[in-house]
Design an enzyme around this catalytic site. Sequence first.
Site, PDB file in Angstrom:
ATOM      1  N   ALA A  70       0.838  -1.200   0.000  1.00  0.00           N
ATOM      2  CA  ALA A  70       0.000   0.000   0.000  1.00  0.00           C
ATOM      3  C   ALA A  70       0.872   1.249   0.000  1.00  0.00           C
ATOM      4  CB  ALA A  70      -0.919   0.005   1.223  1.00  0.00           C
ATOM      5  N   ASP A  71       0.276   2.333  -0.436  1.00  0.00           N
ATOM      6  CA  ASP A  71       0.914   3.640  -0.371  1.00  0.00           C
ATOM      7  C   ASP A  71      -0.186   4.684  -0.230  1.00  0.00           C
ATOM      8  OD1 ASP A  71       3.490   5.152  -0.618  1.00  0.00           O
ATOM      9  OD2 ASP A  71       2.340   6.155  -2.192  1.00  0.00           O
ATOM     10  N   THR A  72       0.081   5.695   0.577  1.00  0.00           N
ATOM     11  CA  THR A  72      -0.894   6.757   0.808  1.00  0.00           C
ATOM     12  C   THR A  72      -0.266   8.105   0.474  1.00  0.00           C
ATOM     13  OG1 THR A  72      -1.947   5.494   2.577  1.00  0.00           O
ATOM     14  CG2 THR A  72      -2.380   7.862   2.540  1.00  0.00           C
ATOM     15  N   GLY A 107      -3.413   3.628  -2.409  1.00  0.00           N
ATOM     16  CA  GLY A 107      -3.367   2.559  -3.387  1.00  0.00           C
ATOM     17  C   GLY A 107      -3.006   1.275  -2.674  1.00  0.00           C
TER      18      GLY A 107
END
Length: 190
Positions: A70-72, A107
Amino acid sequence: MNPHLLLASKSPRRRQLLGELGFPLDFVDIDVDEHLDHPVPAHEVAGQTALRKAEGYTGTLGEGDVLVTADTVVVHAGAVLGKPRDRAEALSMLQALSGDVHQVYTGVCLRTTRRRVCFTECTNVHFRTLTQQEMTYYVDRYRPFDKAGAYGIQEWIGMVGISRIEGCYYNVMGLPVARLYEELKTLLVD
């Protein structure tokens, strides 16, 4: 449905949120350059980075394993606000967010031995107008240098500064748990 989740994240918030789903969970390291090689619209950065992390995993996945990456990112006025380098940059980011609306995009990629599913969740966050004293207090006390946009919704600034959100609260923390759960069900049933 009883997947064994492998979370590729050092984020304590993601570890906590994913752990609370109740599935067997382990943590794995991924050494991936998160810098994107080509221009990407701000709303696609988190998804592209999560995909890059998933593709960069070189470990072996067993039957029933699901790799979670994940990435924010925080997007304000079309620009990505990353993690602040220092106190001055944190204060500058909060000043920009104060009295305005911004978007938080997370994501997520889920990868098994057979399939890969990626998605991006967006939440609109409305900040009330913050005073300089409030921003300074928050930055000096909470030191939000590991947080995109220089704030954590679950911390003091979120309690006093965010007037409302449109979308998933947990997305702003860094992991849209309800959507992830639904995607897991689909991934493992099909």
